[in-house]
Write a protein that holds these residues in place. Structure first.
Motif, PDB file in Angstrom:
ATOM      1  N   PHE A  28       0.837  -1.198   0.000  1.00  0.00           N
ATOM      2  CA  PHE A  28       0.000   0.000   0.000  1.00  0.00           C
ATOM      3  C   PHE A  28       0.872   1.248   0.000  1.00  0.00           C
ATOM      4  N   SER A  29       1.910   1.244   0.806  1.00  0.00           N
ATOM      5  CA  SER A  29       2.815   2.392   0.882  1.00  0.00           C
ATOM      6  C   SER A  29       3.504   2.652  -0.456  1.00  0.00           C
ATOM      7  N   LYS A  30       3.964   1.600  -1.097  1.00  0.00           N
ATOM      8  CA  LYS A  30       4.611   1.740  -2.415  1.00  0.00           C
ATOM      9  C   LYS A  30       3.624   2.284  -3.448  1.00  0.00           C
ATOM     10  N   LEU A  31       2.407   1.749  -3.425  1.00  0.00           N
ATOM     11  CA  LEU A  31       1.382   2.224  -4.360  1.00  0.00           C
ATOM     12  C   LEU A  31       1.040   3.692  -4.101  1.00  0.00           C
ATOM     13  N   ASN A  32       0.999   4.068  -2.839  1.00  0.00           N
ATOM     14  CA  ASN A  32       0.708   5.456  -2.484  1.00  0.00           C
ATOM     15  C   ASN A  32       1.788   6.395  -3.026  1.00  0.00           C
ATOM     16  N   THR A  33       3.040   5.991  -2.892  1.00  0.00           N
ATOM     17  CA  THR A  33       4.145   6.797  -3.428  1.00  0.00           C
ATOM     18  C   THR A  33       4.072   6.874  -4.942  1.00  0.00           C
ATOM     19  N   ARG A  34       3.817   5.745  -5.582  1.00  0.00           N
ATOM     20  CA  ARG A  34       3.702   5.716  -7.044  1.00  0.00           C
ATOM     21  C   ARG A  34       2.538   6.586  -7.513  1.00  0.00           C
ATOM     22  N   LEU A  35       1.420   6.537  -6.778  1.00  0.00           N
ATOM     23  CA  LEU A  35       0.252   7.352  -7.118  1.00  0.00           C
ATOM     24  C   LEU A  35       0.587   8.838  -7.040  1.00  0.00           C
ATOM     25  N   THR A  36       1.280   9.227  -6.001  1.00  0.00           N
ATOM     26  CA  THR A  36       1.672  10.636  -5.859  1.00  0.00           C
ATOM     27  C   THR A  36       2.538  11.068  -7.032  1.00  0.00           C
ATOM     28  N   ASN A  37       3.508  10.239  -7.404  1.00  0.00           N
ATOM     29  CA  ASN A  37       4.387  10.562  -8.535  1.00  0.00           C
ATOM     30  C   ASN A  37       3.616  10.646  -9.848  1.00  0.00           C
ATOM     31  N   LEU A  38       2.697   9.718 -10.063  1.00  0.00           N
ATOM     32  CA  LEU A  38       1.890   9.737 -11.289  1.00  0.00           C
ATOM     33  C   LEU A  38       0.980  10.956 -11.342  1.00  0.00           C
ATOM     34  N   GLU A  39       0.420  11.339 -10.201  1.00  0.00           N
ATOM     35  CA  GLU A  39      -0.441  12.521 -10.179  1.00  0.00           C
ATOM     36  C   GLU A  39       0.358  13.787 -10.489  1.00  0.00           C
ATOM     37  N   GLU A  40       1.592  13.857  -9.987  1.00  0.00           N
ATOM     38  CA  GLU A  40       2.455  14.997 -10.310  1.00  0.00           C
ATOM     39  C   GLU A  40       2.791  15.014 -11.800  1.00  0.00           C
ATOM     40  N   GLU A  41       3.117  13.849 -12.349  1.00  0.00           N
ATOM     41  CA  GLU A  41       3.427  13.743 -13.778  1.00  0.00           C
ATOM     42  C   GLU A  41       2.201  14.090 -14.620  1.00  0.00           C
ATOM     43  N   TYR A  42       1.027  13.651 -14.174  1.00  0.00           N
ATOM     44  CA  TYR A  42      -0.222  13.958 -14.878  1.00  0.00           C
ATOM     45  C   TYR A  42      -0.438  15.467 -14.931  1.00  0.00           C
ATOM     46  N   ASP A 103      -3.784   8.471 -16.814  1.00  0.00           N
ATOM     47  CA  ASP A 103      -5.095   8.351 -16.181  1.00  0.00           C
ATOM     48  C   ASP A 103      -5.446   6.887 -15.943  1.00  0.00           C
ATOM     49  N   GLU A 104      -5.127   6.052 -16.903  1.00  0.00           N
ATOM     50  CA  GLU A 104      -5.385   4.615 -16.766  1.00  0.00           C
ATOM     51  C   GLU A 104      -4.539   4.015 -15.639  1.00  0.00           C
ATOM     52  N   LYS A 105      -3.262   4.397 -15.570  1.00  0.00           N
ATOM     53  CA  LYS A 105      -2.381   3.904 -14.505  1.00  0.00           C
ATOM     54  C   LYS A 105      -2.872   4.350 -13.130  1.00  0.00           C
ATOM     55  N   VAL A 106      -3.289   5.609 -13.029  1.00  0.00           N
ATOM     56  CA  VAL A 106      -3.801   6.131 -11.754  1.00  0.00           C
ATOM     57  C   VAL A 106      -5.038   5.342 -11.326  1.00  0.00           C
ATOM     58  N   GLY A 107      -5.930   5.070 -12.261  1.00  0.00           N
ATOM     59  CA  GLY A 107      -7.133   4.295 -11.953  1.00  0.00           C
ATOM     60  C   GLY A 107      -6.804   2.895 -11.458  1.00  0.00           C
ATOM     61  N   THR A 108      -5.848   2.252 -12.103  1.00  0.00           N
ATOM     62  CA  THR A 108      -5.444   0.908 -11.699  1.00  0.00           C
ATOM     63  C   THR A 108      -4.864   0.911 -10.293  1.00  0.00           C
ATOM     64  N   ILE A 109      -4.000   1.879 -10.022  1.00  0.00           N
ATOM     65  CA  ILE A 109      -3.376   1.957  -8.697  1.00  0.00           C
ATOM     66  C   ILE A 109      -4.423   2.250  -7.627  1.00  0.00           C
ATOM     67  N   LYS A 110      -5.355   3.145  -7.917  1.00  0.00           N
ATOM     68  CA  LYS A 110      -6.408   3.450  -6.946  1.00  0.00           C
ATOM     69  C   LYS A 110      -7.258   2.217  -6.641  1.00  0.00           C
ATOM     70  N   ASP A 111      -7.542   1.415  -7.662  1.00  0.00           N
ATOM     71  CA  ASP A 111      -8.304   0.184  -7.450  1.00  0.00           C
ATOM     72  C   ASP A 111      -7.542  -0.774  -6.532  1.00  0.00           C
ATOM     73  N   GLU A 112      -6.243  -0.947  -6.794  1.00  0.00           N
ATOM     74  CA  GLU A 112      -5.416  -1.818  -5.954  1.00  0.00           C
ATOM     75  C   GLU A 112      -5.372  -1.305  -4.515  1.00  0.00           C
ATOM     76  N   MET A 113      -5.233   0.013  -4.365  1.00  0.00           N
ATOM     77  CA  MET A 113      -5.171   0.600  -3.029  1.00  0.00           C
ATOM     78  C   MET A 113      -6.493   0.411  -2.283  1.00  0.00           C
ATOM     79  N   ASN A 114      -7.610   0.556  -2.984  1.00  0.00           N
ATOM     80  CA  ASN A 114      -8.910   0.355  -2.344  1.00  0.00           C
ATOM     81  C   ASN A 114      -9.085  -1.077  -1.866  1.00  0.00           C
ATOM     82  N   ASP A 115      -8.618  -2.036  -2.657  1.00  0.00           N
ATOM     83  CA  ASP A 115      -8.687  -3.441  -2.243  1.00  0.00           C
ATOM     84  C   ASP A 115      -7.844  -3.676  -0.989  1.00  0.00           C
TER      85      ASP A 115
END
Length: 132
Positions: A28-42, A103-115
């Motif tokens: 979860f922590s790794k996904l959270n970091t990756r999500l933050t980086n992807l949102e900045e890149e987005y 956007d697709e990557k962010v959606g995938t990561i958010k789904d994994e994080m929610n699970d």
């Protein structure tokens, strides 16, 4: 004396953290970091795309045969306006495709994080905080 971060009167549940639980928390922590980086890149790509659209609008006001400075990498080149318009269109298409991919990557990561959130909150309840 014991230190608590819970509201007064609320006790910490005594829950054992298994290896599997720790792995989920780390994931979860790794996904959270990756999500933050992807949102900045987005956001960076979105800003670039808006800039390209603004420049395209301005460039269209110039005569087709006039030379315009166009930045490629770190260097500016003198190019005809018509060619600059084509390059800007291509750059805008690339930025749009990149936004879709991000956007697709962010959606995938958010789904994994929610699970992961669901399973971790089910076991640990209020003893764990997974909110950003």
């Amino acid at each position: 004396m014991s230190l608590q971060m819970l509201p007064e009167g609320q006790e910490t549940p005594d829950v054992q953290v298994s290896w599997e639980d720790q792995t989920r928390i780390n994931t979860f922590s790794k996904l959270n970091t990756r999500l933050t980086n992807l949102e900045e890149e987005y956001q960076k790509t979105k800003d670039e795309m808006e800039y390209l659209e603004d420049v395209s609008t301005e460039i269209e006001l110039i005569d087709e045969d006039e030379l315009v400075q166009y930045k490629v990498g770190d260097t500016f080149y003198w190019i005809k306006q018509s060619e600059v318009v084509e390059r800007l269109e291509k750059d805008t298409e690339n930025a749009s495709a990149s936004l879709s991919e991000l956007d697709e990557k962010v959606g995938t990561i958010k789904d994994e994080m929610n699970d992961l959130k669901a399973s971790l909150y089910a076991k640990f309840g209020n003893a764990i905080n997974l909110e950003r």
